[in-house]
Design a protein around this motif. Structure first.
Motif, PDB file in Angstrom:
ATOM      1  N   ARG B 113      -3.676  12.253   6.005  1.00 59.14           N
ATOM      2  CA  ARG B 113      -4.039  11.625   4.726  1.00 59.14           C
ATOM      3  C   ARG B 113      -4.578  10.209   4.942  1.00 59.14           C
ATOM      4  O   ARG B 113      -4.825   9.476   3.982  1.00 59.14           O
ATOM      5  CB  ARG B 113      -2.811  11.554   3.805  1.00 59.14           C
ATOM      6  CG  ARG B 113      -2.335  12.893   3.310  1.00 59.14           C
ATOM      7  CD  ARG B 113      -3.073  13.362   2.061  1.00 59.14           C
ATOM      8  NE  ARG B 113      -2.954  12.404   0.963  1.00 59.14           N
ATOM      9  CZ  ARG B 113      -3.976  12.107   0.151  1.00 59.14           C
ATOM     10  NH1 ARG B 113      -5.154  12.635   0.333  1.00 59.14           N
ATOM     11  NH2 ARG B 113      -3.798  11.266  -0.840  1.00 59.14           N
ATOM     12  N   THR B 114      -4.754   9.818   6.189  1.00 55.90           N
ATOM     13  CA  THR B 114      -5.179   8.441   6.434  1.00 55.90           C
ATOM     14  C   THR B 114      -6.608   8.215   5.946  1.00 55.90           C
ATOM     15  O   THR B 114      -7.402   9.146   5.851  1.00 55.90           O
ATOM     16  CB  THR B 114      -5.046   8.072   7.928  1.00 55.90           C
ATOM     17  OG1 THR B 114      -4.960   6.668   8.050  1.00 55.90           O
ATOM     18  CG2 THR B 114      -6.223   8.563   8.749  1.00 55.90           C
ATOM     19  N   ASN B 115      -6.897   6.964   5.612  1.00 52.35           N
ATOM     20  CA  ASN B 115      -8.233   6.566   5.179  1.00 52.35           C
ATOM     21  C   ASN B 115      -9.024   6.210   6.445  1.00 52.35           C
ATOM     22  O   ASN B 115      -8.864   5.131   7.001  1.00 52.35           O
ATOM     23  CB  ASN B 115      -8.064   5.367   4.243  1.00 52.35           C
ATOM     24  CG  ASN B 115      -9.353   4.865   3.670  1.00 52.35           C
ATOM     25  OD1 ASN B 115     -10.417   5.065   4.231  1.00 52.35           O
ATOM     26  ND2 ASN B 115      -9.254   4.198   2.538  1.00 52.35           N
ATOM     27  N   VAL B 116      -9.830   7.154   6.927  1.00 51.89           N
ATOM     28  CA  VAL B 116     -10.521   6.976   8.210  1.00 51.89           C
ATOM     29  C   VAL B 116     -11.474   5.780   8.180  1.00 51.89           C
ATOM     30  O   VAL B 116     -11.613   5.055   9.162  1.00 51.89           O
ATOM     31  CB  VAL B 116     -11.302   8.248   8.618  1.00 51.89           C
ATOM     32  CG1 VAL B 116     -11.926   8.080   9.991  1.00 51.89           C
ATOM     33  CG2 VAL B 116     -10.372   9.447   8.638  1.00 51.89           C
TER      34      VAL B 116
END
Lengths: 124, 144
Positions: B113-116
């Motif tokens: 779910r990380t914001n790349v």
């Protein structure tokens, strides 16, 4: 139908007071396309930052138990408007259009109307 | 692997920079949500500092060095120039490696779910800061 770059360019030229526009994938926080911006407005930074804004709002709505969708988010600064419009199309789920406007030159109602039209014509 | 005296001296000074490097890794973890670990290693796989709870840092550093070798060759063979970063996405998240100057790398573990976009932004900045720290450490090694 317009592709990403054409749609973003149209947003920049047809919407009065546009400073920059981006099409962003909020599952990754990466921009699919950007137009405008510059030294004062880094659209890559804006794409990542506003992804957090969209995610926070989506999560809040889930927690509130609201069975609804977000059409757009307006952020009013001292000198700018920032408009975030979540895309609804079958192939464009998980994307939003981001538009930064000069508050002194922009007509907010007109900008929202134009952005809705640009979304309808956009083919990702 | 046998090391020359010079390499050994350099490594000693790089390892001496550990507190500053660790602080940078912690800062990165704090700034990006869903980042579960970060480590700094030399390009040949020696851990310089790590802030990881779930994985064994030595193993990750060794695998990073192996992946880095392939990535460098691939970038070179296709005319992409010097190595900058490597992103691997698995079903449960990301492993990304960023260049920290020419002698070290930064490897980051993150959830799916990380914001790349944000991860790239912050990790590139951290990579550059680590490169500065390495530069300072190596200049100490140069001094007699």
């Amino acid at each position: 139908m317009a592709n990403t770059q054409t749609a973003l360019k149209e947003a920049m030229t047809s919407i009065e007071g546009s400073l920059g526009a981006a099409l962003v994938d909020y599952s990754s926080g990466m921009a699919l396309g950007t137009v405008g911006g510059g030294k004062e407005l880094d659209l890559t930074v804006a794409a990542a930052g506003n992804t957090d804004v969209v995610r926070a709002k989506v999560r809040t709505m889930e927690q509130l138990g609201l069975q609804d969708t977000i059409e757009d988010i307006l952020i009013t600064l001292g000198n700018q408007y920032h408009l975030i419009r979540l895309l609804k199309g079958r192939d464009s789920q998980g994307l939003f259009l981001y538009l930064a406007l000069d508050k002194n030159r922009a007509n907010l109602a007109m900008a929202r109307h134009q952005l809705r039209r640009i979304e309808a014509e956009l083919e990702v | 692997m046998r090391l020359t005296l010079r390499q050994r001296t350099e490594r000693k000074w790089l390892l001496a920079a550990e507190p500053e490097v660790l602080e940078e890794l912690r800062r990165l973890r704090a700034r990006v949500t869903h980042v579960t670990g970060a480590l700094a290693a030399t390009s040949d796989g020696v851990v310089l500092a790590h802030d990881t709870a779930t994985v064994e840092p030595e193993g990750v550093a060794a695998l990073t060095a192996a992946a880095l070798g392939v990535a460098q060759s691939l970038a070179g063979a296709t005319g992409r120039g010097a190595f900058r970063e490597l992103l691997v996405r698995g079903a449960n998240g990301y492993v990304a490696t960023y260049a920290a100057g020419s002698t070290a790398v930064l490897t980051v573990l993150a959830g799916d779910r990380t914001n790349v976009g944000r991860l790239h932004m912050e990790a590139r900045r951290s990579g550059a800061r680590l490169a500065d720290l390495m530069g300072v450490a190596l200049s100490r090694a140069e001094q007699p």
